[in-house]
Structures are given as structure tokens and as C-alpha cells.
Design a protein around this motif. Structure first.
Motif, PDB file in Angstrom:
ATOM      1  N   ALA A  41      48.488 -41.103  47.797  1.00 62.61           N
ATOM      2  CA  ALA A  41      49.345 -40.665  48.904  1.00 62.61           C
ATOM      3  C   ALA A  41      48.865 -39.360  49.523  1.00 62.61           C
ATOM      4  O   ALA A  41      49.086 -39.113  50.710  1.00 62.61           O
ATOM      5  N   ASP A  42      48.192 -38.488  48.738  1.00 65.02           N
ATOM      6  CA  ASP A  42      47.750 -37.200  49.247  1.00 65.02           C
ATOM      7  C   ASP A  42      46.296 -37.214  49.700  1.00 65.02           C
ATOM      8  O   ASP A  42      45.661 -36.157  49.815  1.00 65.02           O
ATOM      9  N   ALA A  43      45.741 -38.406  49.957  1.00 64.83           N
ATOM     10  CA  ALA A  43      44.344 -38.488  50.375  1.00 64.83           C
ATOM     11  C   ALA A  43      44.176 -37.914  51.780  1.00 64.83           C
ATOM     12  O   ALA A  43      45.055 -38.067  52.633  1.00 64.83           O
ATOM     13  N   PRO A  44      43.043 -37.254  52.044  1.00 60.79           N
ATOM     14  CA  PRO A  44      42.802 -36.720  53.390  1.00 60.79           C
ATOM     15  C   PRO A  44      42.734 -37.829  54.432  1.00 60.79           C
ATOM     16  O   PRO A  44      42.401 -38.981  54.134  1.00 60.79           O
ATOM     17  N   GLY A  45      43.024 -37.462  55.687  1.00 60.31           N
ATOM     18  CA  GLY A  45      43.052 -38.456  56.754  1.00 60.31           C
ATOM     19  C   GLY A  45      41.707 -39.100  57.003  1.00 60.31           C
ATOM     20  O   GLY A  45      41.643 -40.309  57.281  1.00 60.31           O
ATOM     21  N   ASP A  46      40.601 -38.315  56.887  1.00 60.27           N
ATOM     22  CA  ASP A  46      39.287 -38.908  57.130  1.00 60.27           C
ATOM     23  C   ASP A  46      38.922 -39.923  56.053  1.00 60.27           C
ATOM     24  O   ASP A  46      38.256 -40.928  56.326  1.00 60.27           O
ATOM     25  N   VAL A  47      39.386 -39.697  54.818  1.00 61.80           N
ATOM     26  CA  VAL A  47      39.136 -40.665  53.743  1.00 61.80           C
ATOM     27  C   VAL A  47      39.903 -41.955  54.017  1.00 61.80           C
ATOM     28  O   VAL A  47      39.373 -43.064  53.828  1.00 61.80           O
ATOM     29  N   VAL A  48      41.146 -41.828  54.456  1.00 59.30           N
ATOM     30  CA  VAL A  48      41.955 -43.003  54.764  1.00 59.30           C
ATOM     31  C   VAL A  48      41.304 -43.828  55.871  1.00 59.30           C
ATOM     32  O   VAL A  48      41.210 -45.055  55.793  1.00 59.30           O
ATOM     33  N   GLU A  49      40.829 -43.145  56.913  1.00 56.96           N
ATOM     34  CA  GLU A  49      40.192 -43.855  58.016  1.00 56.96           C
ATOM     35  C   GLU A  49      38.898 -44.520  57.593  1.00 56.96           C
ATOM     36  O   GLU A  49      38.569 -45.621  58.049  1.00 56.96           O
ATOM     37  N   GLN A  50      38.138 -43.864  56.704  1.00 53.63           N
ATOM     38  CA  GLN A  50      36.897 -44.455  56.229  1.00 53.63           C
ATOM     39  C   GLN A  50      37.170 -45.728  55.425  1.00 53.63           C
ATOM     40  O   GLN A  50      36.483 -46.740  55.583  1.00 53.63           O
ATOM     41  N   VAL A  51      38.194 -45.670  54.567  1.00 51.66           N
ATOM     42  CA  VAL A  51      38.562 -46.861  53.792  1.00 51.66           C
ATOM     43  C   VAL A  51      39.042 -47.971  54.716  1.00 51.66           C
ATOM     44  O   VAL A  51      38.720 -49.154  54.523  1.00 51.66           O
ATOM     45  N   ARG A  52      39.793 -47.590  55.749  1.00 51.53           N
ATOM     46  CA  ARG A  52      40.281 -48.587  56.702  1.00 51.53           C
ATOM     47  C   ARG A  52      39.111 -49.284  57.402  1.00 51.53           C
ATOM     48  O   ARG A  52      39.123 -50.491  57.625  1.00 51.53           O
TER      49      ARG A  52
END
Length: 317
Positions: A41-52
Motif C-alpha cells: 500500500a505504501d509503494a511509490p507512485g512510479d513503482v505502481v505505474e511500472q508494475v501496471r
């Protein structure tokens, strides 16, 4: 028969495409973000977008559907977002467990249903008829998940006769044909068999009662044929319609066992779907629903072919 088979297979192709589209869209419009099953839940936004981007979830839905459908045609159902394993590897063992449970439950339900329905239709208005109808109504009316919990309380908690969870000792999901494993199959199979038993009983009773009032039965009685001989002719005429109902019920058992499998922690497609729903695991949801839907389509095709082989009237039509 060959051309009939080819025609039915061609009819199944657009049905399969429609089912695949519905499965994909229903899962997509469900609330929640599947990325939450992968990143904390506390992952950075750029990491979330990369996974997406890695999972292709950043593309428009039509593009996602096209990519998913192309992979499905090639036999690739994707990888689980929660575990990272191949969806097919998890699904293959779950399908075998659900199929085994559905076959045993269907055998119990269909044998009891055909027996009760045949007797009730033959002896209409008798005490046996009323008892069979009462059992059928109770079987259809009782929620199977509630019945499963009641059976667990009685036979597992109170009497300690049968295990309540898993497919083997210690909650194992690996099936072996021995008594220790077969004990785990009894309660979920009986629970799952109650509804089809009630439906088959009522259906067979109605079919038998209708056939018993037809003129050819009166003619058979007039020729002096025994009750058993008449019953054999009635069963031959009732078999195609009864088979259609039985085939549909087997399909419902394959796709509708999610609550029963959850109650008994049976490692089948129902439990797999339940876990995937809570984890928002899109590939597992899409793959499981699609495979179960295709099984239902294939089962309907098989029932139609068997009906055609059994009933000369369908052949002539």
C-alpha cells in the motif's frame, strides 16, 4: 450426425467469443485495483505505474481484451497477480478436484433423483409419491452452504465420523484413491448432491407421469404387457428429456460449487475463485470463469449428441 456435429461446433464459436468478452468485462468493471494484490500500500507512485505497464494494465480495455484473447487462443491464460504462478498450473489441479467432486455428487443426486422420480411418477397420488415430492422440494429449498455447515456440526464436530476440511489428511490438496482421502469427499459430495437430486426427482416424476397417460401405454396394457415391461418402454421414452436435465445439472455443479468448496475448504475451482475474488486476481478470475463456461458449452454439445443418438425422432427432424 457428422454434419450436425460440425454445425453445433460452429455455433459454439460465437458463444465462446461472447463468453470470453463477458468474462473479461465483468472482471474489469468490478471495484478495486488489481495492482494492490502485487505492490504494498505504501509503494511509490512510479513503482505502481511500472508494475501496471509490466502487466499491460495501462492499455485501453479493447487492447487488453485483444491481447488476452490472443493468448487464450494460444493456450496461455496468463500468470496470477497474487502468486506469480501460471494460471493454468493452478487451474488444472483445481479443475480435476472440482470435476471429481461434481461427478460423485452428480452420481448420488442422479441415482436418487431418477429412482424417486420414477417411483413417484409410476405410483401417482400414493404415499410414496407425496414422500418423494416432499424430499424433492426440501432438497431444492435448503441452501447447500447451510446444509454443509449443519453436516459438519453433526458428523465432524459432534460424532467425529468424517473430516470437515480439505481433500486429504492435514488439509492436503493432493488426491489419492484411499479411504483416508475418500472420507474427505463424503460431506461435500452429499451437500452438493441435494439440489440436483430434488430437481431431477421433480423433472423425472413429471416426465414419467405424462408418458404414463399417453395412448401407447394404454395399448401396452391392453396387450397384457407386465408392469415391468411397460415401465421399460416408459423409461426409453423418458430418457432423452431426463438426460438433458441431468447434463445441465452436471454443468451447474461444476460452476456452482464455490460456496460448498469454501465451506469445506475443498481445493477446487470454487475455492480458487473465492480466493481470487478477495485478492482481485484478474488473470485467475478470467481464466477460471472462461474454462468453466467452455466446459458448460462442451457439456451441452455432448448432451445434444447423446440425445440425438437415443431419440429417433430427433434424428428424423
Amino acid at each position: 450426425m457428422f454434419f450436425y456435429l460440425i454445425r453445433r461446433i460452429l455455433y459454439a464459436i460465437p458463444i465462446a467469443l461472447a463468453v470470453g468478452f463477458v468474462c473479461f468485462m465483468l472482471v474489469q468493471i468490478a471495484p478495486g485495483d488489481p495492482i494492490n494484490a502485487i505492490v504494498p500500500a505504501d509503494a511509490p507512485g512510479d513503482v505502481v505505474e511500472q508494475v501496471r505497464r509490466d502487466y499491460g494494465l495501462d492499455k485501453p480495455l479493447p487492447v487488453q481484451f485483444g491481447i488476452w484473447l490472443l493468448k487464450v487462443v494460444q493456450g496461455d491464460l496468463g500468470r496470477s497477480l497474487a502468486t506469480g504462478r501460471s494460471v493454468w498450473s493452478d487451474l488444472s489441479s483445481a479443475i480435476s478436484n472440482t470435476l471429481m467432486l461434481a461427478l460423485v455428487a452428480s452420481l448420488i443426486g442422479f441415482v436418487l433423483g431418477c429412482t424417486l422420480g420414477g417411483l413417484a411418477g409410476t405410483f401417482r397420488g400414493s404415499v410414496l409419491d407425496r414422500a418423494a415430492v416432499g424430499i424433492a422440494v426440501a432438497g431444492v429449498s435448503v441452501p447447500h452452504y447451510w446444509l454443509g455447515m449443519v453436516l459438519v456440526v453433526i458428523f465432524s464436530v459432534q460424532l467425529n465420523w468424517l473430516p470437515a476440511m480439505g481433500a486429504g489428511p492435514g488439509g492436503s490438496s493432493d488426491w489419492v484413491w484411499n479411504w483416508e482421502h475418500m472420507q474427505h469427499l463424503v460431506l461435500p459430495a452429499v451437500t452438493l448432491a441435494v439440489i440436483p437430486m430434488g430437481i431431477v426427482t421433480r423433472t423425472v416424476r413429471g416426465i414419467i407421469a405424462e408418458i404414463m397417460n399417453q395412448e401407447f401405454v394404454t395399448a401396452l396394457r391392453g396387450k397384457g404387457l407386465t408392469r415391468m415391461g411397460i415401465f421399460v418402454h416408459v423409461v426409453k421414452n423418458a430418457a432423452p428429456n431426463a438426460l438433458a436435465v441431468i447434463g445441465l445439472q452436471l454443468g451447474y455443479l461444476m460452476g456452482g460449487s464455490i460456496l460448498v468448496e469454501t465451506v469445506f475448504s475443498w481445493p477446487g475451482t470454487g475455492l480458487l475463485l473465492n480466493n481470487a475474488i478477495f485478492q482481485r486476481d484478474l488473470p485467475v478470475l478470467q481464466g477460471t470463469i472462461l474454462v468453466l463456461a467452455m466446459f458448460f458449452v462442451a457439456l451441452n454439445l455432448a448432451v445434444d449428441l447423446v440425445q440425438t443418438a437415443l431419440d429417433p425422432r430427433i434424428k428424423r427432424a
